[in-house]
Structure formats: C-alpha cells, structure tokens
Motif scaffolding. Structure first.
Motif, PDB file in Angstrom:
ATOM      1  N   ARG A 125      47.943 -75.514  -7.016  1.00  0.00           N
ATOM      2  CA  ARG A 125      46.539 -75.764  -6.685  1.00  0.00           C
ATOM      3  C   ARG A 125      46.344 -75.318  -5.254  1.00  0.00           C
ATOM      4  NH1 ARG A 125      41.456 -75.777  -8.526  1.00  0.00           N
ATOM      5  NH2 ARG A 125      40.108 -77.110  -7.263  1.00  0.00           N
TER       6      ARG A 125
ATOM      7  N   ALA B 122      41.525 -72.294  -6.404  1.00  0.00           N
ATOM      8  CA  ALA B 122      42.136 -71.699  -7.600  1.00  0.00           C
ATOM      9  C   ALA B 122      43.268 -72.583  -8.087  1.00  0.00           C
ATOM     10  CB  ALA B 122      42.654 -70.294  -7.301  1.00  0.00           C
ATOM     11  N   THR B 123      43.423 -72.608  -9.398  1.00  0.00           N
ATOM     12  CA  THR B 123      44.553 -73.283 -10.033  1.00  0.00           C
ATOM     13  C   THR B 123      45.297 -72.262 -10.876  1.00  0.00           C
ATOM     14  OG1 THR B 123      43.406 -75.403 -10.135  1.00  0.00           O
ATOM     15  CG2 THR B 123      45.275 -75.101 -11.616  1.00  0.00           C
ATOM     16  N   THR B 124      46.586 -72.158 -10.670  1.00  0.00           N
ATOM     17  CA  THR B 124      47.402 -71.272 -11.500  1.00  0.00           C
ATOM     18  C   THR B 124      48.503 -72.093 -12.161  1.00  0.00           C
ATOM     19  OG1 THR B 124      49.048 -70.659  -9.826  1.00  0.00           O
ATOM     20  CG2 THR B 124      46.993 -69.412  -9.842  1.00  0.00           C
TER      21      THR B 124
ATOM     22  N   GLN C 137      47.730 -68.839 -16.371  1.00  0.00           N
ATOM     23  CA  GLN C 137      46.450 -68.594 -15.708  1.00  0.00           C
ATOM     24  C   GLN C 137      46.685 -68.081 -14.297  1.00  0.00           C
ATOM     25  OE1 GLN C 137      42.948 -71.192 -16.234  1.00  0.00           O
ATOM     26  NE2 GLN C 137      43.114 -71.652 -14.048  1.00  0.00           N
ATOM     27  N   TYR C 138      45.926 -67.021 -13.941  1.00  0.00           N
ATOM     28  CA  TYR C 138      46.088 -66.343 -12.658  1.00  0.00           C
ATOM     29  C   TYR C 138      45.058 -66.846 -11.648  1.00  0.00           C
ATOM     30  CZ  TYR C 138      49.160 -63.313 -15.347  1.00  0.00           C
ATOM     31  OH  TYR C 138      50.173 -62.847 -16.142  1.00  0.00           O
TER      32      TYR C 138
ATOM     33  N   GLY D 104      41.331 -67.032 -12.405  1.00  0.00           N
ATOM     34  CA  GLY D 104      40.975 -67.805 -13.585  1.00  0.00           C
ATOM     35  C   GLY D 104      41.214 -67.079 -14.886  1.00  0.00           C
ATOM     36  N   ASP D 105      41.605 -65.807 -14.825  1.00  0.00           N
ATOM     37  CA  ASP D 105      41.906 -65.067 -16.044  1.00  0.00           C
ATOM     38  C   ASP D 105      43.253 -65.522 -16.598  1.00  0.00           C
ATOM     39  OD1 ASP D 105      42.836 -63.941 -13.640  1.00  0.00           O
ATOM     40  OD2 ASP D 105      43.268 -62.015 -14.593  1.00  0.00           O
ATOM     41  N   LYS D 106      43.400 -65.403 -17.894  1.00  0.00           N
ATOM     42  CA  LYS D 106      44.611 -65.881 -18.581  1.00  0.00           C
ATOM     43  C   LYS D 106      45.273 -64.712 -19.293  1.00  0.00           C
ATOM     44  CE  LYS D 106      42.585 -70.464 -19.403  1.00  0.00           C
ATOM     45  NZ  LYS D 106      41.310 -70.162 -18.699  1.00  0.00           N
TER      46      LYS D 106
ATOM     47  N   THR E 104      45.494 -59.440 -19.002  1.00  0.00           N
ATOM     48  CA  THR E 104      44.832 -60.736 -19.150  1.00  0.00           C
ATOM     49  C   THR E 104      43.611 -60.599 -20.053  1.00  0.00           C
ATOM     50  OG1 THR E 104      43.366 -60.499 -17.229  1.00  0.00           O
ATOM     51  CG2 THR E 104      45.600 -61.314 -16.824  1.00  0.00           C
TER      52      THR E 104
END
Length: 712
Positions: free
Chosen positions: A567, A584-586, A607-608, A611-613, A636
C-alpha cells in the motif's frame, strides 16, 4: 525509463579491449546477427555469446543491437534504430524517427558433411514493422569460402519478388497487408510469411585469420526509405569487409547499393567464461587432520579440556579464522561432538564455496572431539535458509579424493535451518548491532525520449544501514546530482491511466539532495519452509508506504511461491519527505521455478500500480560466474490503446558481476535494464530486499548446482 545499454556496451568494450574474450566469434551484419552485410546467414554465435554492435550509415541512419545466444540454436536480438525523415508529413518529429524492435532466430539444421546450416528468422517481431521480415536461409562453408542463400518475405521480398511458394498451402499467403508503421508491441501475425517472396544470397572469403571479404545480392529494395528520400538505390549488390582487431572486437566497412557507406563496430563476450580463468583468490587452507585415535572400543572423551581447546577458545578461533575469509561468525553452539556455526558470507559469489571454506577452517578451530559440523550460511540480513551437516571424518577423507566434491555432496545433510533447536545458541557480542555505510558515485540513464534518446545523470550517493538485532534493518540513501541532462526532458504524459510511471521525468528535475530510499525492514522465519518480510518508509524513489511479503520455499524443491501486498502513495517530485494524492495498492502471487541448467522462470499474477490486473512472465538464464540475462513481458486487462506506445510492457535485464571483471571474489554486481518503453500499464514497485533473490542462493537446488566450488 532506466536504460543502461550504454553501460553494458562500455563494459563490453573494456573487457574485450583487455583481451578477456578468448574465442573468435562470427562476424555480423548491419542488423547485429551473424551474416554478410545487410543479409543474414545461417550461422550462429557460440552458446551464451552476448554481442553488442553499432552500425552507422552515411545517410544519417544508425542501428544499435544487443544479441544473445540464448541456446545453441536460439538467438534473440534487441535493436534500437534511428532514421531521418521517415515519419509522415506533419509529424512533430519529422526530421528523425527512433525505432525499437526484436528479432528471433531458430537454427533448424547445423552444418555437417554435405549439409548446410539452416536458420528460420523473424525480424522486427512485435515491433513497429519498419524492419519487418521473415526468412529461411542456408549457409555452407567450402574451405575459406562461405556461401549463403535464402528466401525472404516482407522487406526481404521487395526486390525480384515472385509468387509466394507457401500459397500451395493456403491462399492467405498470396498477399501481405500493406505496411502500417504502428506503435509496436503487437505481433504482426497477419503479415508473417505472406506476400511476395524473393531470393537473396552472398559469399564471404576469409582472406586471413583477421580479414574477411563479403559480397551479397540483396532482396531488400528499401521501398519506404526510397519513397521518403532516405536512400538512393543504384544496385542490388553490396560489398564489404570485416576485420578482427582482437578476439571479441571487430570492425566492418560496407558499400551499400552503390550509394551509401556504412561502418559496423562489434563487441562480443561469452558469459560462460571467466575474465581471469580460475580467478586470483588466495589458496584455501587445507583440512586440519586430527591425530590418529586408539582403536580400543572405549567411548571418545568429549571433555572440553581435550586438546586444550575449550568452547570459548573454539569460538574465538572460529571468529578469527573465518573472519580472514570475510565470513562473519554470527552465532555458534558447541556441545560434545557437535558444533553449529551460523555465519554471513560477505565475499564469495556462491554459498557452496563459502561453506567449503568455513568447513576447512572449522577443522582447525574446533576440538578433536567434534565430529558433526553444522554450517548455517546467512544472507545479508541474517536470515538462514539451508543448514549443511557434514561429518568431520568425511572432510578428512575426501579432501584429496579424485571425486571429492561429488562424494562430499553425497554424504552431506541438507535441512531447513528453521528446524534447528536454538537452545544454547551463543550469539557473538560483536555481531549486533551492525552498522554499514558507503559513499560513492551513481549513474542514472534514460533513453527513448524522441527529443534526446540518451540522457544521463551523474552524482554522489551516501548509503547507511543499521541492524540493531538479527533481521531488523534500517537503511537509506541520499543522492545529489552533479551533472546530467535528465532534467531537460519536457515531454508531458498523455497516459489514459493513473500516471504511476509516466511522470518519471518530473522526478528527475529535483534540485539539491534527495532521498533515494529510507526504510525499516524486518525479516524472519515464521516456520519451516517459510520466510517473511515487512517494510515501511520511502520504499523507492517515487513511492512510499508499507510492504509485506511471505515466501514458501521447501528445501531441494525447484518451486517456490510468494505473496506480496503493498500500500503506497506517490512521493513529491523533489523526492524528500512529502507525498502527492496518488495512492495505489498492489498485490501479487508469484511462482518461481528452477528449471535446472541455469534457467529460471518467474510468473507474477496480480494488481499493478495503475490498478490494472494481469501477469508478468520472466525467463532468466544464469551462469556460474555470476552473469545473467533475462527477458520479461507483462500483459494486463487494459487494451493496447489504453497502454499507449508499445502496447504492453516488456524488457531485458543483464546482470553484470563485478567479480567477473575484477577476477577476485566479490558479491557486488549491477543490473542493466533495457526497457524499450516506460508506460503506466503493468508498472510495479522497485523494491529492495525481496525475499526470493536473497533466499534461493543459500538453499537447494541452487546451492547444490554450484557445489563444484566447495573445495575451491
């Protein structure tokens, strides 16, 4: 966009200039692969050959390449080229085009007896299609002459073309879609082996061991370049020569199409080879033999007064003897006929060699009553992986045995160090707290900015690390740019995603000292086969926050699985203590697989930063001398249009061991990242102290792969 290809080329130049590459490699063409002048041949470089080359043409075009012989029959190439006046009218960069492309070459047949070698090649695979071509080429040597002939499609099918012979398979091969110079990153599968084909060929003559003369008939009509006035084609014939200045260093001159001249400079080194042969390390001390014992059946006397070596004396001996090898004793347990030694390896590039050195010093430092020696190598943060259990009598018997290395491995015990009983473990008073610092230069390189494709900063860095207890680490670095031009980039991000990386040039504009990173880290072993890490602070130059990681790695198993959650918040552009509003959370699940023979795979799913996965796959080939080459690609759930130029993230990493350059053992190394395009899609944190790279070298199977260095 970190890009250190220039550093790699410089290192290559220095090494070959000093004559460290002992193998004469094949000459290359202007595209960086084994070949004639513009055309490829079916020859391959030696396995593990890394070739960097630069070609400059009189029409102000240029190409730089890095080619790596991934396998004896597989070669991969990265190319960065520049062409004048190539973009359509009205383009803001009309005067200059910069292009990135990848090639893949597969050798179908090796030359032998009356058979030629045959190679299938894909040129500009997944690039912008400027150099897109496919070919099948054959090469045969006849004494000093080497003859090459082939059939090509795409660029190599534009002169003297004829109906595609593959049309006999399907009508879809009849025509090739019109060339559309795209943003790159997508496989142009609709073009492969389609449209007209054409024949090409040439011959080279080895005038001497150093000089090679070349001539070729090219099937590349340079259609786009002619239309845009980049080149004037007068003849399909090209002529050139190639001269070996010394092993690994060659220069070539070319006359192209009767109108242009070109110069190619080639550097080559083989990553399997050491710069100084076996190295210049001090000779290892021999195993200290114990006196012969009485053969009567009485129990061995285990009193510490035997030999006059008490436990405190033995510990002091171990600290002094191992310290001379830069092996720091952290903790010991000496009880009866068993001794357990926990130590840090601060010098040797392989754990196996460090264990071998520690074992021989232990035979001199420990009392004769000790028969079982348990060696526990720790990583730089004091975390143990595999504990190696040796019988002292085996060391005494096998040191000079013909197959002593293999025989020691056969009788050695490998156990997870987390299962050891820590009761009675004596921690050396000087082991903690531990403080380290360094002051030195740093270099930051970036590339592929169309306004200036090569930018750099040179400055000073002060680094400090404090470890109050085992596993707890506070570390950070402060930098100050002294000279450079990375701050001159004026490009603004047009990303459709959160600008998690495309504002990188704004971070380069900071004036004055800045904090590269400042973190608190705690690493520990939660249980058998488990490793854990938590980190907090300024995690990297652009982000701060908290990070947690858990790794499962079983002893001797080739597979490891990790879980990482972060985080973070984007830092201010001045890279001091402030933050911006971008959070951002990865989160990733990562699989690591050791294929054997130096090949490793890594698959990240999660998750990058934007926010793309999606997933990132990386394949690495490593060598026992410390070199490594890897390629990665990320895909992604965003579209190619959302990603922007490049379509998806990919890149190449080259690991350069300083021990290879210096010829003596050191764990210092550098990673050279070649990232063709930096976008926001597929972006990850640049974290230090990730668990798997620290753990795997001190546990099997990586530990036993390098066991051949045990007696070194």
């Amino acid at each position: 966009m970190t890009f250190r290809i220039a550093a790699a080329a410089f290192v290559s130049a220095v090494l070959v200039a000093t004559g460290v590459s002992a193998q004469q490699v094949r000459s290359i063409n202007s595209y960086g692969v084994s070949g004639l002048i513009d055309l490829p041949s079916a020859q391959m470089q030696p396995d593990a050959e890394l070739t960097t080359s630069v070609t400059i043409l009189s029409n102000r075009s240029g190409r730089g390449q890095i080619a790596f012989q991934l396998l004896p029959r597989v070669q991969a190439v990265f190319r960065y080229a520049t062409l004048p006046n190539f973009l359509p009218d009205g383009s803001p960069q009309l005067s200059r085009t910069y292009d990135r492309s990848f090639d893949l070459r597969l050798q179908l047949l090796k030359e032998r007896h009356n058979l030629p070698s045959v190679v299938l090649g894909l040129q500009d695979l997944g690039g912008t299609s400027i150099y897109a071509a496919e070919y099948i080429v054959a090469t045969k040597s006849f004494g000093d002459f080497t003859v090459t002939g082939g059939i090509g499609w795409g660029r190599l099918g534009t002169r003297g073309g004829f109906s595609n012979p593959l049309s006999a398979i399907s009508d879809r091969f009849d025509s090739r879609p019109n060339l559309v110079i795209g943003t790159g990153g997508t496989l142009q599968s609709s073009q492969l082996f389609r449209g007209d084909a054409a024949l090409f060929g040439g011959v080279q003559y080895e005038w001497s061991d150093r000089l090679t003369l070349k001539a070729e008939y090219s099937s590349d009509a340079y259609v786009e370049e002619v239309q845009k006035g980049v080149i004037d084609i007068k003849t399909p014939l090209n002529f050139g020569l190639d001269y070996a200045l010394r092993p690994g260093l060659r220069v070539g001159g070319h006359l192209l199409h009767g109108s242009e001249v070109g110069l190619t400079l080639q550097f080559a080194l083989n990553l399997k080879k050491g710069a100084f042969g076996s190295g210049i390390d001090p000779q290892a001390r021999p195993v200290t033999l114990r006196p012969a014992r009485d053969l009567n059946p009485r129990v061995w006397d285990t009193a510490w007064t035997q030999d006059g070596i008490t436990a405190p004396v033995a510990r002091a001996n171990l600290v002094a003897d191992l310290g001379g090898e830069d092996l720091e004793v952290v903790a010991t347990k000496i009880e009866g006929d068993r001794a357990e030694i926990h130590f840090r390896n601060g010098r040797f590039t392989t754990s196996a060699q460090a264990i071998g050195r520690a074992a021989r010093h232990a035979t001199a430092a420990l009392p004769a009553s000790v028969e079982t020696i348990v060696l526990v190598p720790l990583n730089d943060l004091g975390i143990a992986g595999t504990a190696v259990v040796l019988r002292r009598s085996d060391l005494e018997a096998l040191e000079n045995a013909p197959d002593g290395t293999d025989e020691v491995l056969a009788v050695a015990g490998m156990i997870d160090a987390a299962t050891l009983d820590r009761t009675g473990l004596f921690t050396e008073p000087d082991a903690f707290p531990r403080f380290r610092w360094s002051l030195g230069p740093y270099v930051s390189l970036s590339a592929f900015d169309p306004d200036n494709p090569a930018r750099f900063d040179l400055g000073a860095q002060a680094y400090a690390a404090y470890e109050p207890v085992q596993g707890l680490l506070f570390e950070g670095a402060v930098r100050r740019r002294l000279v450079g031009n990375r701050d001159e980039s004026t490009r603004t991000s047009i990303s459709q995603l959160a600008r998690v990386r495309t504002d990188s040039n704004l971070f380069a504009k900071t004036d004055g000292p800045f904090i590269s990173h400042a973190t608190a880290n705690y690493l520990w072993r939660p249980g058998r086969n488990l490793y854990a890490r938590v980190s907090g602070g300024l995690l990297e130059q652009q982000y701060g926050g908290v990070s947690g990681e858990l790794l499962w790695k079983r002893e001797r198993a080739p597979l490891a699985i990790g879980l990482e959650v972060n985080r973070v918040r984007q830092r201010d552009f001045d890279m001091r203590f402030g933050f911006q509003d971008l959070d951002a959370t990865t989160a990733f699940v990562t699989g690591y697989l050791n294929h054997g023979n130096g090949f490793h795979s890594k698959l990240d799913v999660g998750q990058y930063l934007a926010g793309d996965k999606g997933a990132t796959y990386e394949l690495t080939r490593e060598f026992s001398n410390g070199w490594s080459v890897s390629a990665y690609a990320t895909k992604t759930n965003i579209t190619s249009e959302q990603f922007g130029e490049g379509s998806f993230d990919r890149g190449i990493r080259i690991g350069v061991p300083f021990s290879w350059i210096l010829g003596t053992q050191t764990q210092a190394s550098s990673k050279l990242l070649i990232q063709p395009i930096l976008r926001d899609g597929g972006a990850r944190l640049n974290l230090g102290n990730r668990l798997y790279p620290m753990v795997r070298d001190q546990s099997s199977p990586k530990l036993t792969e390098n066991w051949g260095r045990f007696w070194r």
